[in-house]
Design a protein around this motif. Structure first.
Motif, PDB file in Angstrom:
ATOM      1  N   SER A  50       0.804  -1.130   0.163  1.00  0.00           N
ATOM      2  CA  SER A  50       0.091  -0.016   0.096  1.00  0.00           C
ATOM      3  C   SER A  50       0.735   1.286  -0.076  1.00  0.00           C
ATOM      4  CB  SER A  50      -0.921  -0.148   1.189  1.00  0.00           C
ATOM      5  OG  SER A  50      -0.126   0.027   2.491  1.00  0.00           O
ATOM      6  N   ILE A  51       2.135   1.270   0.227  1.00  0.00           N
ATOM      7  CA  ILE A  51       3.109   2.258   0.387  1.00  0.00           C
ATOM      8  C   ILE A  51       3.614   2.451  -1.243  1.00  0.00           C
ATOM      9  CG2 ILE A  51       5.221   3.327   1.283  1.00  0.00           C
ATOM     10  CD1 ILE A  51       4.500   1.526   3.873  1.00  0.00           C
ATOM     11  N   LYS A  52       3.629   3.642  -1.753  1.00  0.00           N
ATOM     12  CA  LYS A  52       3.996   3.945  -3.006  1.00  0.00           C
ATOM     13  C   LYS A  52       5.518   3.835  -3.058  1.00  0.00           C
ATOM     14  CE  LYS A  52       3.514   6.840  -6.993  1.00  0.00           C
ATOM     15  NZ  LYS A  52       2.894   8.160  -7.727  1.00  0.00           N
ATOM     16  N   ASN A  53       5.898   4.802  -2.113  1.00  0.00           N
ATOM     17  CA  ASN A  53       7.520   5.143  -1.958  1.00  0.00           C
ATOM     18  C   ASN A  53       7.635   5.509  -0.481  1.00  0.00           C
ATOM     19  OD1 ASN A  53       6.913   8.016  -1.955  1.00  0.00           O
ATOM     20  ND2 ASN A  53       6.418   7.821  -4.008  1.00  0.00           N
ATOM     21  N   SER A  54       8.886   5.713  -0.018  1.00  0.00           N
ATOM     22  CA  SER A  54       9.285   6.170   1.222  1.00  0.00           C
ATOM     23  C   SER A  54       8.740   7.364   1.729  1.00  0.00           C
ATOM     24  CB  SER A  54      10.768   6.100   1.641  1.00  0.00           C
ATOM     25  OG  SER A  54      11.146   4.793   1.404  1.00  0.00           O
ATOM     26  N   GLU A  55       8.720   8.410   0.884  1.00  0.00           N
ATOM     27  CA  GLU A  55       8.319   9.921   0.845  1.00  0.00           C
ATOM     28  C   GLU A  55       6.672   9.776   1.160  1.00  0.00           C
ATOM     29  OE1 GLU A  55      10.062   8.811  -1.335  1.00  0.00           O
ATOM     30  OE2 GLU A  55      12.158   9.796  -0.705  1.00  0.00           O
ATOM     31  N   SER A  56       5.953   8.920   0.658  1.00  0.00           N
ATOM     32  CA  SER A  56       4.401   8.789   0.811  1.00  0.00           C
ATOM     33  C   SER A  56       3.967   7.948   2.031  1.00  0.00           C
ATOM     34  CB  SER A  56       3.944   8.956  -0.324  1.00  0.00           C
ATOM     35  OG  SER A  56       4.128   7.549  -0.835  1.00  0.00           O
ATOM     36  N   SER A  57       4.860   7.403   2.768  1.00  0.00           N
ATOM     37  CA  SER A  57       4.497   6.449   3.751  1.00  0.00           C
ATOM     38  C   SER A  57       3.666   6.935   4.749  1.00  0.00           C
ATOM     39  CB  SER A  57       5.599   5.776   4.180  1.00  0.00           C
ATOM     40  OG  SER A  57       6.175   6.656   5.122  1.00  0.00           O
ATOM     41  N   GLY A  58       3.622   8.381   4.977  1.00  0.00           N
ATOM     42  CA  GLY A  58       2.756   8.682   6.339  1.00  0.00           C
ATOM     43  C   GLY A  58       3.467   8.575   7.389  1.00  0.00           C
ATOM     44  N   SER A  59       4.529   8.161   7.670  1.00  0.00           N
ATOM     45  CA  SER A  59       5.465   8.082   8.990  1.00  0.00           C
ATOM     46  C   SER A  59       6.810   8.374   8.583  1.00  0.00           C
ATOM     47  CB  SER A  59       5.520   6.789   9.240  1.00  0.00           C
ATOM     48  OG  SER A  59       6.023   5.796   8.440  1.00  0.00           O
ATOM     49  N   PHE A  60       7.375   8.822   9.658  1.00  0.00           N
ATOM     50  CA  PHE A  60       8.831   9.452   9.713  1.00  0.00           C
ATOM     51  C   PHE A  60       9.855   8.247  10.381  1.00  0.00           C
ATOM     52  CE2 PHE A  60       6.637  13.572  10.345  1.00  0.00           C
ATOM     53  CZ  PHE A  60       6.810  14.197   8.860  1.00  0.00           C
ATOM     54  N   LYS A  61      10.748   8.102   9.443  1.00  0.00           N
ATOM     55  CA  LYS A  61      11.798   7.046  10.089  1.00  0.00           C
ATOM     56  C   LYS A  61      12.370   7.276  11.214  1.00  0.00           C
ATOM     57  CE  LYS A  61      16.111   5.119   7.934  1.00  0.00           C
ATOM     58  NZ  LYS A  61      17.046   5.335   7.109  1.00  0.00           N
ATOM     59  N   SER A  94      18.908   8.941  15.278  1.00  0.00           N
ATOM     60  CA  SER A  94      17.716   8.554  15.710  1.00  0.00           C
ATOM     61  C   SER A  94      17.904   7.738  17.226  1.00  0.00           C
ATOM     62  CB  SER A  94      16.877   7.766  15.025  1.00  0.00           C
ATOM     63  OG  SER A  94      16.653   8.254  13.560  1.00  0.00           O
ATOM     64  N   GLY A  95      19.149   7.426  17.375  1.00  0.00           N
ATOM     65  CA  GLY A  95      19.608   6.974  18.601  1.00  0.00           C
ATOM     66  C   GLY A  95      19.669   5.189  18.529  1.00  0.00           C
ATOM     67  N   SER A  96      19.703   5.123  17.349  1.00  0.00           N
ATOM     68  CA  SER A  96      19.865   3.469  17.201  1.00  0.00           C
ATOM     69  C   SER A  96      21.382   3.182  16.521  1.00  0.00           C
ATOM     70  CB  SER A  96      19.099   3.003  16.060  1.00  0.00           C
ATOM     71  OG  SER A  96      17.448   3.204  16.271  1.00  0.00           O
ATOM     72  N   LEU A  97      21.891   1.860  17.065  1.00  0.00           N
ATOM     73  CA  LEU A  97      23.252   1.474  16.445  1.00  0.00           C
ATOM     74  C   LEU A  97      22.972   1.156  14.791  1.00  0.00           C
ATOM     75  CD1 LEU A  97      26.238   1.044  17.038  1.00  0.00           C
ATOM     76  CD2 LEU A  97      25.582  -1.450  17.360  1.00  0.00           C
ATOM     77  N   PRO A  98      23.585   1.883  14.140  1.00  0.00           N
ATOM     78  CA  PRO A  98      23.669   1.336  12.546  1.00  0.00           C
ATOM     79  C   PRO A  98      24.416   0.036  12.331  1.00  0.00           C
ATOM     80  CG  PRO A  98      24.476   3.883  12.958  1.00  0.00           C
ATOM     81  CD  PRO A  98      24.482   3.032  14.208  1.00  0.00           C
ATOM     82  N   ILE A  99      23.670  -0.695  11.727  1.00  0.00           N
ATOM     83  CA  ILE A  99      24.276  -1.989  11.176  1.00  0.00           C
ATOM     84  C   ILE A  99      24.159  -1.785   9.707  1.00  0.00           C
ATOM     85  CG2 ILE A  99      24.105  -4.596  11.126  1.00  0.00           C
ATOM     86  CD1 ILE A  99      22.491  -4.252  13.859  1.00  0.00           C
ATOM     87  N   THR A 100      25.254  -1.548   9.133  1.00  0.00           N
ATOM     88  CA  THR A 100      25.450  -1.159   7.692  1.00  0.00           C
ATOM     89  C   THR A 100      26.300  -2.284   6.776  1.00  0.00           C
ATOM     90  OG1 THR A 100      25.721   0.312   6.155  1.00  0.00           O
ATOM     91  CG2 THR A 100      27.440   0.005   7.855  1.00  0.00           C
ATOM     92  N   TRP A 101      26.253  -2.095   5.536  1.00  0.00           N
ATOM     93  CA  TRP A 101      27.062  -2.785   4.585  1.00  0.00           C
ATOM     94  C   TRP A 101      27.242  -1.777   3.556  1.00  0.00           C
ATOM     95  CZ3 TRP A 101      26.067  -3.734  -0.793  1.00  0.00           C
ATOM     96  CH2 TRP A 101      26.687  -4.813  -1.146  1.00  0.00           C
ATOM     97  N   ALA A 102      28.601  -1.417   3.797  1.00  0.00           N
ATOM     98  CA  ALA A 102      29.212  -0.430   3.207  1.00  0.00           C
ATOM     99  C   ALA A 102      30.705  -0.446   2.544  1.00  0.00           C
ATOM    100  CB  ALA A 102      29.044   1.001   3.622  1.00  0.00           C
TER     101      ALA A 102
END
Length: 305
Positions: free
Chosen positions: A187-198, A230-238
């Motif tokens: 139902s979410i077209k893209n992240s910008e129109s999700s209606g919530s903030f990451k 946001s106060g979370s520990l990033p677990i990335t792949w970079a």
């Protein structure tokens, strides 16, 4: 000043570059046809057909157009937030790439998530996050990311392609992983129109699985920064050169564990001493500034006049 914008993503007019161009121009920006513009800004989404054997394939074409009938051609600027390269035929270029030339400027996408109001940059509010992040907060330690949070991990994906699936399996086998975004909710077209903030969602989580889309030196997006802010520990792949932008002690890079089948990384978050090291690390070790980009924009305007 007359400008044209070609092959850009819809959110381009929120970028720092566009708003600096708007602020530094002596006259209001007016968007016109490319053949009438003083500056043509090219994005990364051009596609032109290319014959390969008997087949027609679509190939990215990153070079400025030539407009017949003009005494002088418009100034061409390549601006990209994608992991793509141009063919060195533009007058100016702004991208992720590390460069040694005066005409290529590096402004990685993570800098778009920063609040630059203290340096006089005004722009529309962001769409995916509730606010732009203050630099001074990123110079401070992450803090106790396990305290007052649920200990789980969140992932925000628009699509799932490898290695994302393997990374999700590696993380979900060791902790609870909650998923958000178009990849999991049709139902979410893209992240910008999700209606919530990451960043609001992440306040509940101790970890954020935030791999980059692909690997290339200099290609570091908003993902690690927004997790940390946001106060979370990033677990990335970079790419391993990410230490040029961010303090390597402030996040987990699963690329370091690729040869081990993404095993062993969880030892770090199980060890109290390692957790304390993450808690005491800042993401940024130096203060970034938008002023060099402002000077670069002034150069573009001066050449276009």
């Amino acid at each position: 000043m007359d400008i044209a914008i070609l092959h850009q993503y819809p959110d381009f007019r929120r970028t720092v570059f566009y708003n600096l161009l708007r602020q530094e121009s002596r006259t209001p920006l007016r968007e016109v046809a490319a053949d009438k513009a003083a500056i043509v800004i090219y994005g990364p989404f051009a596609r032109t057909p290319k014959i390969v054997g008997r087949f027609v394939k679509r190939k990215a074409s990153f070079e400025p157009k030539h407009f017949r009938g003009r005494v002088s051609q418009p100034i061409s600027v390549f601006h990209s937030i994608e992991n793509v390269r141009h063919e060195n035929k533009f007058d100016f270029s702004i991208s992720y790439d590390f460069s040694t030339t005066d005409f290529d400027y590096r402004f990685p996408y993570w800098m778009e998530s920063l609040d630059w109001s203290h340096e006089g940059v005004s722009r529309p509010d962001p769409l995916r996050i509730s606010r732009y992040f203050r630099i001074r907060d990123l110079l401070m330690p992450l803090g106790k990311f396990l305290k007052d949070r649920n200990g789980g991990c969140a992932a925000f994906f628009g699509q799932i392609r490898e290695p994302r699936k393997a990374l999700m399996e590696a993380v979900s086998s060791r902790m609870r992983l909650d998923t958000y975004g178009p990849a999991f909710d049709g139902s979410i077209k893209n992240s910008e129109s999700s209606g919530s903030f990451k960043d609001i969602i992440l306040k509940e989580y101790s970890y954020n699985l935030c791999p980059e889309n692909s690997l290339y030196p200099g290609y570091y997006t908003e993902k690690v920064l927004e997790a940390f802010a946001s106060g979370s520990l990033p677990i990335t792949w970079a790419d391993q050169n990410i230490g040029c932008d961010f303090n390597p002690k402030s996040f987990l890079n699963l690329l370091d564990y690729a040869s081990q089948g993404y095993n062993g990384w969880d030892d770090l978050i199980s060890d109290r001493q390692c957790v304390e090291q993450f808690e005491s690390a800042a993401l940024l070790t130096s203060i970034p500034s938008v002023e060099p980009l402002r000077d670069y924009v002034k150069r573009i305007i001066a050449v276009a006049r």
